[in-house]
Design a protein around this motif. Structure first.
Motif, PDB file in Angstrom:
ATOM      1  N   SER A  18     108.684 -17.117  34.148  1.00  0.00           N
ATOM      2  CA  SER A  18     109.774 -16.398  33.487  1.00  0.00           C
ATOM      3  C   SER A  18     109.448 -14.930  33.228  1.00  0.00           C
ATOM      4  CB  SER A  18     110.130 -17.087  32.166  1.00  0.00           C
ATOM      5  OG  SER A  18     109.003 -17.092  31.304  1.00  0.00           O
ATOM      6  N   ASP A  19     108.173 -14.529  33.359  1.00  0.00           N
ATOM      7  CA  ASP A  19     107.828 -13.118  33.181  1.00  0.00           C
ATOM      8  C   ASP A  19     107.729 -12.363  34.506  1.00  0.00           C
ATOM      9  OD1 ASP A  19     105.452 -14.234  34.059  1.00  0.00           O
ATOM     10  OD2 ASP A  19     104.195 -13.121  32.645  1.00  0.00           O
ATOM     11  N   GLY A  20     108.213 -12.981  35.605  1.00  0.00           N
ATOM     12  CA  GLY A  20     108.324 -12.284  36.878  1.00  0.00           C
ATOM     13  C   GLY A  20     107.169 -12.462  37.840  1.00  0.00           C
ATOM     14  N   ARG A  21     106.257 -13.365  37.575  1.00  0.00           N
ATOM     15  CA  ARG A  21     105.136 -13.604  38.497  1.00  0.00           C
ATOM     16  C   ARG A  21     105.558 -14.605  39.565  1.00  0.00           C
ATOM     17  NH1 ARG A  21      99.925 -12.439  35.667  1.00  0.00           N
ATOM     18  NH2 ARG A  21     100.547 -11.645  33.635  1.00  0.00           N
ATOM     19  N   LEU A  22     105.092 -14.360  40.803  1.00  0.00           N
ATOM     20  CA  LEU A  22     105.387 -15.249  41.921  1.00  0.00           C
ATOM     21  C   LEU A  22     104.073 -15.623  42.587  1.00  0.00           C
ATOM     22  CD1 LEU A  22     107.389 -16.584  43.955  1.00  0.00           C
ATOM     23  CD2 LEU A  22     107.306 -14.432  45.225  1.00  0.00           C
ATOM     24  N   LEU A  23     103.884 -16.905  42.833  1.00  0.00           N
ATOM     25  CA  LEU A  23     102.698 -17.409  43.515  1.00  0.00           C
ATOM     26  C   LEU A  23     103.159 -18.272  44.675  1.00  0.00           C
ATOM     27  CD1 LEU A  23      99.602 -17.859  43.622  1.00  0.00           C
ATOM     28  CD2 LEU A  23      99.962 -19.823  42.123  1.00  0.00           C
ATOM     29  N   VAL A  24     102.667 -17.979  45.883  1.00  0.00           N
ATOM     30  CA  VAL A  24     102.973 -18.769  47.070  1.00  0.00           C
ATOM     31  C   VAL A  24     101.640 -19.213  47.659  1.00  0.00           C
ATOM     32  CG1 VAL A  24     104.058 -18.797  49.338  1.00  0.00           C
ATOM     33  CG2 VAL A  24     105.057 -17.427  47.514  1.00  0.00           C
ATOM     34  N   PHE A  25     101.486 -20.512  47.883  1.00  0.00           N
ATOM     35  CA  PHE A  25     100.244 -21.024  48.445  1.00  0.00           C
ATOM     36  C   PHE A  25     100.510 -22.253  49.296  1.00  0.00           C
ATOM     37  CE2 PHE A  25     100.801 -22.805  44.253  1.00  0.00           C
ATOM     38  CZ  PHE A  25     100.530 -24.149  44.412  1.00  0.00           C
ATOM     39  N   LYS A  26      99.517 -22.643  50.102  1.00  0.00           N
ATOM     40  CA  LYS A  26      99.640 -23.797  50.978  1.00  0.00           C
ATOM     41  C   LYS A  26      99.644 -25.069  50.141  1.00  0.00           C
ATOM     42  CE  LYS A  26      97.400 -21.537  54.811  1.00  0.00           C
ATOM     43  NZ  LYS A  26      96.224 -21.483  55.682  1.00  0.00           N
ATOM     44  N   LEU A  27     100.472 -26.030  50.524  1.00  0.00           N
ATOM     45  CA  LEU A  27     100.563 -27.296  49.788  1.00  0.00           C
ATOM     46  C   LEU A  27      99.230 -28.019  49.730  1.00  0.00           C
ATOM     47  CD1 LEU A  27     103.967 -28.908  50.791  1.00  0.00           C
ATOM     48  CD2 LEU A  27     103.204 -28.286  48.509  1.00  0.00           C
TER      49      LEU A  27
END
Length: 81
Positions: free
Chosen positions: A18-27
């Motif tokens: 909710s504070d704007g952080r985005l994390l994308v990682f392999k499953l």
């Protein structure tokens, strides 16, 4: 937070706070907590009110569209890796 289904061919997980952080990682890199406590998707800061806002499972060729109010942006699959 509702469950997000994992389809065949899914390779990435995207999580936003909710504070704007985005994390994308392999499953396959999703950490599992000990003693069957589930998975740790995103560590949020201890600030008041910061929560996991959204989770999305993506296939290898899928892009990610992020919307915030009237604004939006799309991150292509090649840029996610």
């Amino acid at each position: 937070m509702p469950a997000s289904p994992v389809q065949d061919g899914a390779v990435r997980l995207a999580a936003a706070s909710s504070d704007g952080r985005l994390l994308v990682f392999k499953l396959k890199e999703l950490p599992e907590l000990a003693r069957g406590k589930g998975n740790k998707i995103l560590a949020v800061p201890s600030k008041d009110g910061v929560v996991l806002a959204a989770v999305c499972v993506l296939g290898a060729a899928q892009s990610l569209r992020i919307e915030s109010g009237q604004r939006h942006m799309t991150i292509k699959a090649a840029d996610l890796s």
